[in-house]
Motif scaffolding. Structure first.
Motif, PDB file in Angstrom:
ATOM      1  N   PHE A 153       5.272  -7.042  -8.377  1.00 33.98           N
ATOM      2  CA  PHE A 153       5.113  -7.877  -7.184  1.00 33.98           C
ATOM      3  C   PHE A 153       3.668  -7.870  -6.693  1.00 33.98           C
ATOM      4  CE2 PHE A 153       9.739  -7.957  -5.440  1.00 33.98           C
ATOM      5  CZ  PHE A 153      10.077  -8.903  -6.393  1.00 33.98           C
ATOM      6  N   LEU A 154       3.012  -6.701  -6.749  1.00 34.07           N
ATOM      7  CA  LEU A 154       1.606  -6.629  -6.356  1.00 34.07           C
ATOM      8  C   LEU A 154       0.768  -7.533  -7.252  1.00 34.07           C
ATOM      9  CD1 LEU A 154      -0.347  -4.983  -4.420  1.00 34.07           C
ATOM     10  CD2 LEU A 154      -0.842  -3.603  -6.439  1.00 34.07           C
ATOM     11  N   THR A 155       1.044  -7.498  -8.546  1.00 28.15           N
ATOM     12  CA  THR A 155       0.325  -8.342  -9.503  1.00 28.15           C
ATOM     13  C   THR A 155       0.571  -9.817  -9.211  1.00 28.15           C
ATOM     14  OG1 THR A 155       0.452  -6.608 -11.175  1.00 28.15           O
ATOM     15  CG2 THR A 155       0.017  -8.837 -11.961  1.00 28.15           C
ATOM     16  N   MET A 156       1.823 -10.163  -8.950  1.00 22.26           N
ATOM     17  CA  MET A 156       2.159 -11.547  -8.642  1.00 22.26           C
ATOM     18  C   MET A 156       1.424 -12.022  -7.387  1.00 22.26           C
ATOM     19  SD  MET A 156       5.876 -13.264  -7.833  1.00 22.26           S
ATOM     20  CE  MET A 156       6.000 -12.461  -6.236  1.00 22.26           C
ATOM     21  N   LEU A 157       1.410 -11.185  -6.350  1.00 18.06           N
ATOM     22  CA  LEU A 157       0.720 -11.545  -5.106  1.00 18.06           C
ATOM     23  C   LEU A 157      -0.769 -11.743  -5.363  1.00 18.06           C
ATOM     24  CD1 LEU A 157       0.653 -11.946  -2.022  1.00 18.06           C
ATOM     25  CD2 LEU A 157       0.371  -9.473  -1.816  1.00 18.06           C
ATOM     26  N   ALA A 158      -1.380 -10.844  -6.131  1.00 15.24           N
ATOM     27  CA  ALA A 158      -2.808 -10.968  -6.426  1.00 15.24           C
ATOM     28  C   ALA A 158      -3.090 -12.252  -7.187  1.00 15.24           C
ATOM     29  CB  ALA A 158      -3.283  -9.753  -7.226  1.00 15.24           C
ATOM     30  N   GLU A 159      -2.300 -12.519  -8.207  1.00 12.68           N
ATOM     31  CA  GLU A 159      -2.530 -13.717  -9.018  1.00 12.68           C
ATOM     32  C   GLU A 159      -2.270 -14.995  -8.231  1.00 12.68           C
ATOM     33  OE1 GLU A 159      -0.130 -12.960 -12.496  1.00 12.68           O
ATOM     34  OE2 GLU A 159      -1.640 -11.587 -13.329  1.00 12.68           O
ATOM     35  N   LEU A 201      -6.965   8.647  -2.938  1.00 19.67           N
ATOM     36  CA  LEU A 201      -7.875   7.806  -2.157  1.00 19.67           C
ATOM     37  C   LEU A 201      -7.285   6.404  -2.074  1.00 19.67           C
ATOM     38  CD1 LEU A 201     -10.546   6.937  -0.788  1.00 19.67           C
ATOM     39  CD2 LEU A 201     -11.476   6.601  -3.094  1.00 19.67           C
ATOM     40  N   ILE A 202      -7.146   5.907  -0.848  1.00 21.49           N
ATOM     41  CA  ILE A 202      -6.703   4.543  -0.590  1.00 21.49           C
ATOM     42  C   ILE A 202      -7.892   3.807  -0.007  1.00 21.49           C
ATOM     43  CG2 ILE A 202      -5.099   3.072   0.691  1.00 21.49           C
ATOM     44  CD1 ILE A 202      -3.424   5.770   1.038  1.00 21.49           C
ATOM     45  N   SER A 203      -8.306   2.749  -0.685  1.00 20.60           N
ATOM     46  CA  SER A 203      -9.482   2.002  -0.253  1.00 20.60           C
ATOM     47  C   SER A 203      -9.131   0.523  -0.100  1.00 20.60           C
ATOM     48  CB  SER A 203     -10.599   2.169  -1.288  1.00 20.60           C
ATOM     49  OG  SER A 203     -11.662   1.290  -1.033  1.00 20.60           O
ATOM     50  N   GLU A 243       0.238   2.799  10.823  1.00 17.44           N
ATOM     51  CA  GLU A 243       1.586   3.340  10.602  1.00 17.44           C
ATOM     52  C   GLU A 243       1.811   3.690   9.138  1.00 17.44           C
ATOM     53  OE1 GLU A 243       3.991   4.427  12.700  1.00 17.44           O
ATOM     54  OE2 GLU A 243       2.436   4.077  14.211  1.00 17.44           O
ATOM     55  N   THR A 244       1.237   2.918   8.238  1.00 18.76           N
ATOM     56  CA  THR A 244       1.367   3.218   6.816  1.00 18.76           C
ATOM     57  C   THR A 244       0.728   4.558   6.490  1.00 18.76           C
ATOM     58  OG1 THR A 244       1.484   0.899   6.188  1.00 18.76           O
ATOM     59  CG2 THR A 244       0.722   2.431   4.484  1.00 18.76           C
ATOM     60  N   VAL A 245      -0.475   4.794   6.983  1.00 22.00           N
ATOM     61  CA  VAL A 245      -1.161   6.060   6.728  1.00 22.00           C
ATOM     62  C   VAL A 245      -0.382   7.218   7.353  1.00 22.00           C
ATOM     63  CG1 VAL A 245      -3.276   7.386   7.158  1.00 22.00           C
ATOM     64  CG2 VAL A 245      -3.422   4.982   6.449  1.00 22.00           C
ATOM     65  N   LYS A 246       0.084   7.044   8.574  1.00 22.38           N
ATOM     66  CA  LYS A 246       0.884   8.089   9.229  1.00 22.38           C
ATOM     67  C   LYS A 246       2.149   8.394   8.431  1.00 22.38           C
ATOM     68  CE  LYS A 246       1.832   7.834  13.524  1.00 22.38           C
ATOM     69  NZ  LYS A 246       2.206   7.288  14.840  1.00 22.38           N
ATOM     70  N   VAL A 279       0.849  -1.197   0.000  1.00 19.25           N
ATOM     71  CA  VAL A 279       0.000   0.000   0.000  1.00 19.25           C
ATOM     72  C   VAL A 279       0.887   1.249   0.000  1.00 19.25           C
ATOM     73  CG1 VAL A 279      -1.732   1.315   1.291  1.00 19.25           C
ATOM     74  CG2 VAL A 279      -1.921  -1.187   1.124  1.00 19.25           C
ATOM     75  N   LEU A 280       1.903   1.247   0.848  1.00 21.37           N
ATOM     76  CA  LEU A 280       2.829   2.379   0.936  1.00 21.37           C
ATOM     77  C   LEU A 280       3.543   2.594  -0.397  1.00 21.37           C
ATOM     78  CD1 LEU A 280       4.214   4.512   2.775  1.00 21.37           C
ATOM     79  CD2 LEU A 280       5.883   2.745   3.342  1.00 21.37           C
TER      80      LEU A 280
END
Length: 189
Positions: free
Chosen positions: A72-78, A24-26, A125-128, A8-9
């Motif tokens: 990496f995000l794509t790999m994790l999703a798949e 916007l982060i959802s 912590e990510t949002v902060k 996310v970060l």
């Protein structure tokens, strides 16, 4: 990265680097699925740039020659039975005129109960961290999960505090952390 919050970060920082002033982060957890979306009003990308994002050796950054976040995000999703979609509208049209609807939307769907899904991590912590690093950006964070909802909108904070107070002030960041933690604790009870 061994926590989802780090993805996310990373993905959100791409929006900051693209010049977005509204992001916007959802996160929506529903049934067996987590849908993660980052929507920004940054400079956007051409169709060709979007197509190249799956290549780890493509990056627009000048500080390094690889861009592993989206691959990496794509790999994790798949790996969890989901996938990633990216839509983007460049700021400049082919004729040089400005497109008022410019920006990028990255959405990933992840199987939450799949063995390859990594822990969510510390979203507070990510949002902060995002706010501390880019206090001028109007971040909105919404996390919806069974039995609860956690939200923070920087524009609302600025409306209460005034523009002259930076959201990166230690006292403000401490309050943000407490506010998010309180929402999470209240929703889990």
């Amino acid at each position: 990265m061994d926590e989802f919050s780090l993805y996310v970060l990373d993905i959100t920082m791409n929006s900051v680097r693209a010049g977005a002033d509204t992001i916007l982060i959802s996160l929506i957890e529903e049934g067996d699925w987590l849908t993660f979306t980052v929507t920004d009003n940054g400079c956007g990308m051409s169709k060709e740039q979007v197509e190249k994002l799956s290549n780890p050796f493509f990056t627009t950054r000048k500080t390094r020659k690889v861009g592993l976040g989206v691959p990496f995000l794509t790999m994790l999703a798949e790996m969890t039975g989901g996938g990633v979609t990216i839509t983007s509208i460049p700021e400049k049209n082919g004729d040089g005129s400005v497109n008022p609807d410019h920006g990028t939307v990255i959405q990933g769907v992840f199987g939450r109960n799949h063995i390859d899904f990594i822990p969510l991590g510390d979203m507070t912590e990510t949002v902060k961290t995002l706010i501390q690093g880019s206090p001028e950006v109007n971040f909105s964070y919404v996390h919806t999960f069974p039995g609860g909802n956690v939200e923070l909108h920087c524009a609302d904070l600025r409306a209460m505090l005034g523009e002259e107070i930076s959201l990166a002030e230690p006292e403000i960041l401490s309050w943000i952390g407490g506010y998010l933690a309180e929402q999470y604790a209240g929703e889990e009870a």
